[in-house]
Design a protein around this motif. Structure first.
Motif, PDB file in Angstrom:
ATOM      1  N   ALA A  98     -33.334  83.529  50.313  1.00  0.00           N
ATOM      2  CA  ALA A  98     -32.505  84.713  50.519  1.00  0.00           C
ATOM      3  C   ALA A  98     -33.152  85.922  49.858  1.00  0.00           C
ATOM      4  CB  ALA A  98     -31.103  84.490  49.953  1.00  0.00           C
ATOM      5  N   VAL A  99     -32.641  87.083  50.221  1.00  0.00           N
ATOM      6  CA  VAL A  99     -33.104  88.341  49.635  1.00  0.00           C
ATOM      7  C   VAL A  99     -31.879  89.104  49.160  1.00  0.00           C
ATOM      8  CG1 VAL A  99     -34.254  90.539  50.098  1.00  0.00           C
ATOM      9  CG2 VAL A  99     -35.147  88.427  51.124  1.00  0.00           C
ATOM     10  N   LEU A 100     -31.887  89.532  47.896  1.00  0.00           N
ATOM     11  CA  LEU A 100     -30.825  90.375  47.366  1.00  0.00           C
ATOM     12  C   LEU A 100     -31.324  91.813  47.371  1.00  0.00           C
ATOM     13  CD1 LEU A 100     -29.602  88.259  44.301  1.00  0.00           C
ATOM     14  CD2 LEU A 100     -29.163  87.935  46.731  1.00  0.00           C
ATOM     15  N   ALA A 101     -30.422  92.741  47.690  1.00  0.00           N
ATOM     16  CA  ALA A 101     -30.848  94.137  47.817  1.00  0.00           C
ATOM     17  C   ALA A 101     -29.675  95.071  47.579  1.00  0.00           C
ATOM     18  CB  ALA A 101     -31.437  94.373  49.212  1.00  0.00           C
ATOM     19  N   GLU A 102     -29.996  96.323  47.378  1.00  0.00           N
ATOM     20  CA  GLU A 102     -29.020  97.409  47.324  1.00  0.00           C
ATOM     21  C   GLU A 102     -29.144  98.161  48.642  1.00  0.00           C
ATOM     22  OE1 GLU A 102     -26.117  99.881  45.293  1.00  0.00           O
ATOM     23  OE2 GLU A 102     -26.900  97.903  44.827  1.00  0.00           O
ATOM     24  N   LEU A 103     -28.097  98.083  49.462  1.00  0.00           N
ATOM     25  CA  LEU A 103     -28.123  98.674  50.796  1.00  0.00           C
ATOM     26  C   LEU A 103     -27.370  99.995  50.809  1.00  0.00           C
ATOM     27  CD1 LEU A 103     -28.605  98.556  53.910  1.00  0.00           C
ATOM     28  CD2 LEU A 103     -26.468  97.241  54.060  1.00  0.00           C
ATOM     29  N   CYS A 104     -27.990 101.017  51.373  1.00  0.00           N
ATOM     30  CA  CYS A 104     -27.336 102.307  51.598  1.00  0.00           C
ATOM     31  C   CYS A 104     -27.205 102.508  53.101  1.00  0.00           C
ATOM     32  CB  CYS A 104     -28.136 103.448  50.980  1.00  0.00           C
ATOM     33  SG  CYS A 104     -28.209 103.383  49.177  1.00  0.00           S
ATOM     34  N   LEU A 105     -25.954 102.544  53.571  1.00  0.00           N
ATOM     35  CA  LEU A 105     -25.713 102.773  54.993  1.00  0.00           C
ATOM     36  C   LEU A 105     -25.750 104.257  55.289  1.00  0.00           C
ATOM     37  CD1 LEU A 105     -22.751 100.323  55.767  1.00  0.00           C
ATOM     38  CD2 LEU A 105     -25.173 100.034  56.310  1.00  0.00           C
ATOM     39  N   MET A 106     -26.344 104.625  56.397  1.00  0.00           N
ATOM     40  CA  MET A 106     -26.335 106.023  56.821  1.00  0.00           C
ATOM     41  C   MET A 106     -24.923 106.386  57.253  1.00  0.00           C
ATOM     42  SD  MET A 106     -29.878 106.002  59.013  1.00  0.00           S
ATOM     43  CE  MET A 106     -29.609 107.646  59.648  1.00  0.00           C
ATOM     44  N   SER A 107     -24.567 107.627  57.047  1.00  0.00           N
ATOM     45  CA  SER A 107     -23.250 108.090  57.492  1.00  0.00           C
ATOM     46  C   SER A 107     -23.252 108.255  59.006  1.00  0.00           C
ATOM     47  CB  SER A 107     -22.911 109.421  56.817  1.00  0.00           C
ATOM     48  OG  SER A 107     -23.781 110.435  57.291  1.00  0.00           O
ATOM     49  N   ALA A 108     -22.070 108.330  59.583  1.00  0.00           N
ATOM     50  CA  ALA A 108     -21.951 108.538  61.033  1.00  0.00           C
ATOM     51  C   ALA A 108     -22.598 109.864  61.427  1.00  0.00           C
ATOM     52  CB  ALA A 108     -20.485 108.494  61.448  1.00  0.00           C
ATOM     53  N   GLU A 109     -22.480 110.869  60.566  1.00  0.00           N
ATOM     54  CA  GLU A 109     -23.077 112.177  60.848  1.00  0.00           C
ATOM     55  C   GLU A 109     -24.600 112.110  60.894  1.00  0.00           C
ATOM     56  OE1 GLU A 109     -19.208 112.205  59.561  1.00  0.00           O
ATOM     57  OE2 GLU A 109     -20.831 111.822  58.132  1.00  0.00           O
ATOM     58  N   GLU A 110     -25.179 111.178  60.159  1.00  0.00           N
ATOM     59  CA  GLU A 110     -26.632 110.995  60.154  1.00  0.00           C
ATOM     60  C   GLU A 110     -27.097 110.107  61.301  1.00  0.00           C
ATOM     61  OE1 GLU A 110     -28.027 110.838  55.580  1.00  0.00           O
ATOM     62  OE2 GLU A 110     -26.496 109.358  56.104  1.00  0.00           O
ATOM     63  N   GLY A 111     -26.157 109.662  62.115  1.00  0.00           N
ATOM     64  CA  GLY A 111     -26.499 108.797  63.232  1.00  0.00           C
ATOM     65  C   GLY A 111     -26.404 107.326  62.906  1.00  0.00           C
ATOM     66  N   TRP A 163     -24.388 103.638  61.780  1.00  0.00           N
ATOM     67  CA  TRP A 163     -23.400 102.791  62.419  1.00  0.00           C
ATOM     68  C   TRP A 163     -22.017 103.312  62.082  1.00  0.00           C
ATOM     69  CZ3 TRP A 163     -21.390  97.417  60.951  1.00  0.00           C
ATOM     70  CH2 TRP A 163     -20.978  96.723  62.086  1.00  0.00           C
ATOM     71  N   PRO A 164     -21.104 103.436  63.034  1.00  0.00           N
ATOM     72  CA  PRO A 164     -19.825 104.103  62.784  1.00  0.00           C
ATOM     73  C   PRO A 164     -18.776 103.263  62.062  1.00  0.00           C
ATOM     74  CG  PRO A 164     -19.958 103.416  65.074  1.00  0.00           C
ATOM     75  CD  PRO A 164     -21.281 103.086  64.440  1.00  0.00           C
ATOM     76  N   ARG A 165     -19.020 101.964  61.841  1.00  0.00           N
ATOM     77  CA  ARG A 165     -17.999 101.112  61.225  1.00  0.00           C
ATOM     78  C   ARG A 165     -18.476 100.596  59.866  1.00  0.00           C
ATOM     79  NH1 ARG A 165     -18.475  99.060  66.456  1.00  0.00           N
ATOM     80  NH2 ARG A 165     -19.475  97.186  65.666  1.00  0.00           N
ATOM     81  N   PRO A 166     -17.529 100.224  58.981  1.00  0.00           N
ATOM     82  CA  PRO A 166     -17.920  99.613  57.711  1.00  0.00           C
ATOM     83  C   PRO A 166     -18.508  98.219  57.935  1.00  0.00           C
ATOM     84  CG  PRO A 166     -15.630 100.383  57.646  1.00  0.00           C
ATOM     85  CD  PRO A 166     -16.087 100.475  59.070  1.00  0.00           C
ATOM     86  N   ALA A 167     -19.354  97.794  57.002  1.00  0.00           N
ATOM     87  CA  ALA A 167     -19.877  96.426  57.014  1.00  0.00           C
ATOM     88  C   ALA A 167     -18.906  95.570  56.209  1.00  0.00           C
ATOM     89  CB  ALA A 167     -21.275  96.383  56.402  1.00  0.00           C
ATOM     90  N   PRO A 168     -18.295  94.542  56.823  1.00  0.00           N
ATOM     91  CA  PRO A 168     -17.276  93.748  56.128  1.00  0.00           C
ATOM     92  C   PRO A 168     -17.878  92.875  55.028  1.00  0.00           C
ATOM     93  CG  PRO A 168     -17.740  92.820  58.287  1.00  0.00           C
ATOM     94  CD  PRO A 168     -18.531  94.092  58.199  1.00  0.00           C
ATOM     95  N   PRO A 169     -17.041  92.494  54.036  1.00  0.00           N
ATOM     96  CA  PRO A 169     -17.544  91.690  52.909  1.00  0.00           C
ATOM     97  C   PRO A 169     -17.613  90.206  53.222  1.00  0.00           C
ATOM     98  CG  PRO A 169     -15.254  92.217  52.573  1.00  0.00           C
ATOM     99  CD  PRO A 169     -15.650  92.899  53.854  1.00  0.00           C
ATOM    100  N   ASP A 170     -18.297  89.843  54.274  1.00  0.00           N
ATOM    101  CA  ASP A 170     -18.548  88.445  54.597  1.00  0.00           C
ATOM    102  C   ASP A 170     -19.710  88.387  55.574  1.00  0.00           C
ATOM    103  OD1 ASP A 170     -17.411  89.247  57.032  1.00  0.00           O
ATOM    104  OD2 ASP A 170     -15.453  88.458  56.503  1.00  0.00           O
ATOM    105  N   ALA A 171     -20.112  87.192  55.953  1.00  0.00           N
ATOM    106  CA  ALA A 171     -21.325  87.023  56.751  1.00  0.00           C
ATOM    107  C   ALA A 171     -21.019  87.044  58.241  1.00  0.00           C
ATOM    108  CB  ALA A 171     -22.006  85.725  56.359  1.00  0.00           C
TER     109      ALA A 171
END
Length: 197
Positions: free
Chosen positions: A90-103, A105-113
């Motif tokens: 596995a790989v552990l990371a700190e993920l920064c999602l782009m905002s909808a304004e930046e183009g 993904w428009p939905r949150p990433a849920p806390p599960d797989a």
């Protein structure tokens, strides 16, 4: 069920007797709680031992079996995930999602797989285009990771061999669609347990 037949006792027997966590938890502590039929505490202590010292997939599968017996569905799912990490890496990371304004993904990433995004991890096609690799995304914590936010994640690559060159500090890019939808900074790489022993 008699504790001698419990999956927790089988899991405890997979751990070397001399290992100990930073807080001093060891297998003897687990056995004491099992003798008093305190399965939930024993389960939590075994998870702590598994966090501190890499354990084989079978260890996590036994914890998942116990969680199912205790009607802890979310915990069973989590231990199943950890079994996959031990088996596949596995790989552990700190993920920064782009905002909808930046183009992004428009939905949150849920806390599960449930998400299987593609990742640019530096491989190229013969034509020089990014060759994306799939890894299942697990958002740490209980809250969804919203567009424009950053948070810790766990990635379960479908083909770990493609990810062997990734190391802490590397930046990788998430793609749910084109263009990218987020950037992650790798914090840790977890090798399959068989490969690390």
């Amino acid at each position: 069920m008699d504790f001698q037949d419990s999956p927790l006792l089988k899991a405890a027997r997979l751990c070397p007797a001399d290992i100990q966590t930073e807080t001093g938890v060891d297998v003897a502590d687990v056995l004491k709680y099992l003798e008093h039929d305190d399965w939930e505490t024993a389960l939590l202590l075994l998870e702590e031992i598994g966090d501190a010292h890499p354990q084989p997939p079978q260890f996590w599968e036994l914890l998942a079996d116990t969680a199912r017996l205790l009607w802890l569905a979310k915990d069973a799912y989590w231990y199943g995930w950890r079994s996959s990490e031990a088996r596949n890496g596995a790989v552990l990371a700190e993920l920064c999602l782009m905002s909808a304004e930046e183009g992004g993904w428009p939905r949150p990433a849920p806390p599960d797989a449930v998400l299987r995004p593609m990742w640019d991890i530096g491989h190229l096609t013969p034509e020089g285009e990014p060759l994306l690799s799939i890894a299942i995304l697990w958002v740490e914590g209980r809250a969804p990771l919203k567009p424009g936010e950053c948070g810790p994640v766990r990635l379960l690559p479908l083909t770990f061999e493609h990810w062997r060159h990734v190391k802490p500090g590397d930046a990788i890019t998430m793609h749910v669609m084109r263009p990218s939808t987020g950037t992650a900074r790798v914090t840790e790489v977890i090798l399959p347990v068989a490969a690390s022993s």
